[in-house]
Design an enzyme around this catalytic site. Structure first.
Site, mmCIF file in Angstrom:
data_model
loop_
_atom_site.group_PDB
_atom_site.id
_atom_site.type_symbol
_atom_site.label_atom_id
_atom_site.label_comp_id
_atom_site.label_asym_id
_atom_site.label_seq_id
_atom_site.Cartn_x
_atom_site.Cartn_y
_atom_site.Cartn_z
ATOM 1 C CG ASP A 27 42.552 35.750 37.556
ATOM 2 O OD1 ASP A 27 42.135 34.487 37.465
ATOM 3 O OD2 ASP A 27 42.084 36.659 38.438
ATOM 4 C CE LYS B 9 36.589 34.879 33.704
ATOM 5 N NZ LYS B 9 37.244 34.629 35.047
ATOM 6 C CG MET C 237 37.695 45.554 35.376
ATOM 7 S SD MET C 237 36.632 44.141 35.525
ATOM 8 C CE MET C 237 35.507 44.317 36.994
#
Length: 474
Positions: free
Chosen positions: A248, A270, A381
């Protein structure tokens, strides 16, 4: 890296040692053990050095230093208590482009002699670049206890049988698996028991068996919150087994540096605002493709792979395609951020339950906002959605003075912890320019961080008197 690590083959090669006291004698012993031809030059010699000379182990030259002593030398070591003389040796060696070690004087040295763990032919060297030799020696003491003394005999056996191993296991994966078996299996045990013939027999029996074709697999590994020291031992072993590592964006570079040097590293992170579904489809395809080629694939995810990381979706995809997999848990962000910010997520007086939630859900729904005393909420998040999260928590019945904390870059060198209340957390986060990655902690325990914090920078989002009063009341 201030120094390039190097192992020198000195067998039959000349090395000059200037100085003949006890310190020089220790260097002489190491050089002789490495097979060097040792020339010693000094004004006077310690009895042990004289005994070596009389036994023919060294060539001893008594007198003032002469640069001609460096003729045909491959290495020079200055081990006197006269810094001016040591400097002359260093400068004379540099003029001839010879490496020179000046004992306990990194400024005059062009090469350092490390602390050594000797399991010949396996040698482990630890160096501080001459800046902290005591620390290097302490580390050596710790490392000594980690490695079986039979490791040297095993390495020697592997060296002698290397051609047979290469012939019986021509594929890299199969050969690496065989060496893993040597380390973990009965051969080392036989050597430890002093039975070298049994060790040879066990090795031959294993080589006579046909190696199974390599079967690919995927290890879903949690990289932890950032600090490489928080990677689990099983996670470290997985990084050293991997042929391919799909990592990641937020996996710390220090964690990646622990991987096998020849592993293929692929960044599948991402990016904010990117097409996450397309990226996830690529991750699925890469895992299956590499595993079907017989490779060991590590899918390296920040934190824990099954906590808000789409790890479950990846396991489902692997199962649908018949790929073997294993899950290696990691320390999830809530645990690490709480610990590094001094916030106990549960506490007998303040919190008897813990909820892990994400502010990022399909359809834009937010986490449970129902008020409940004695509960800690940790939101992943959530920084980009802090305004909506705050509004929902207030609308759900939480009091405006409910303590909050936001931990940015938890466990990393740039960690910042903001302590505030639900009423002002949004404004304070904007004021301090809090950015992702960050974890939001809501509940009475968040106020304890102000008292118990021990790591990183502390950002105060409310008057200390208010926080103190709240703790006293609780």
């Amino acid at each position: 890296m201030n120094h390039f690590p190097l192992f020198a083959d000195l067998k039959g090669r000349r090395v000059l040692v200037v100085g003949a006291g006890p310190v020089a004698d220790r260097k002489i012993a190491l050089l002789l053990a490495a097979g060097a031809r040792v020339v010693v030059g000094a004004r006077a010699a310690h009895p042990r050095v004289l005994a070596r000379a009389h036994a023919g182990e060294i060539d001893l030259r008594l007198g003032e230093f002469n640069p001609a002593w460096l003729d045909d030398a491959w290495l020079a070591i200055a081990a006197t208590d006269d810094r001016a003389l040591n400097r002359k040796v260093s400068e004379a060696a540099a003029a001839r482009r010879l490496f020179c070690n000046v004992v306990d004087d990194p400024e005059l040295s062009s090469v350092q002699v490390p602390a050594i763990v000797d399991r010949s032919p396996v040698t482990i060297a630890i160096s501080s670049g001459g800046s902290a030799p005591v620390i290097a020696r302490r580390l050596r003491e710790r490392i000594e206890s980690l490695f079986d003394h039979s490791l040297g005999a095993l390495a020697d056996l592997a060296r002698r049988r290397r051609p047979a191993i290469r012939a019986a296991r021509p594929g890299l994966r199969a050969r690496r698996a065989f060496y893993d078996w040597l380390l973990d299996g009965p051969v080392l045990g036989a050597l430890r028991r002093g039975r070298p013939d049994e060790a040879e027999r066990l090795l031959d029996e294993a080589l006579a068996q046909a190696a199974a074709p390599p079967r690919g697999r995927v290890l879903l590994v949690g990289a932890g919150p950032g600090d490489p020291g928080l990677l689990t031992l099983r996670g470290l072993r997985a990084l050293n087994e991997a042929d391919v590592i799909l990592h990641d964006r937020l996996v710390d570079a220090g964690v990646l540096s622990l991987a096998r040097r020849d592993a293929l590293l692929i960044d599948v992170g991402k990016a904010p605002g990117g097409r996450h579904e397309a990226t996830q489809a690529r991750i699925h395809a890469l895992m299956v493709s590499h595993a079907r080629q017989g490779r060991c694939v590590v899918r390296l995810k920040g934190g824990d792979p099954l906590v808000f990381g789409r790890g479950g979706e990846e396991l489902q995809h692997l199962r649908r395609h018949g790929i073997d997999y294993e899950v290696v848990p990691g320390i999830t962000a809530a645990l690490a951020c709480g610990a590094y910010a001094g916030i106990p997520l549960t506490h007998r007086d303040h919190a008897q339950s813990l909820t892990l939630a994400t502010a990022h859900r399909r359809g834009g729904a937010c986490a449970d906002a129902e008020p409940e005393s004695g509960r800690t909420r940790a939101y992943y998040m959530g920084v980009e959605r802090l305004a909506g999260l705050r509004a929902q928590l207030l609308a759900g019945g939480l009091a405006p003075d409910t303590p909050c904390a936001i931990v940015e870059n938890g466990s990393r060198s740039g960690q910042r912890a903001l302590y505030a209340t639900l009423e002002n957390v949004e404004n304070q986060a904007r004021r301090h320019a809090i950015r992702s990655p960050a974890l939001i902690i809501v509940g009475e325990v968040a106020a304890l961080g102000r008292e118990l914090a021990w790591f990183g920078e502390i950002l105060d989002g409310e008057p200390a008197t208010a926080a103190t009063a709240r703790l006293a009341a609780a």
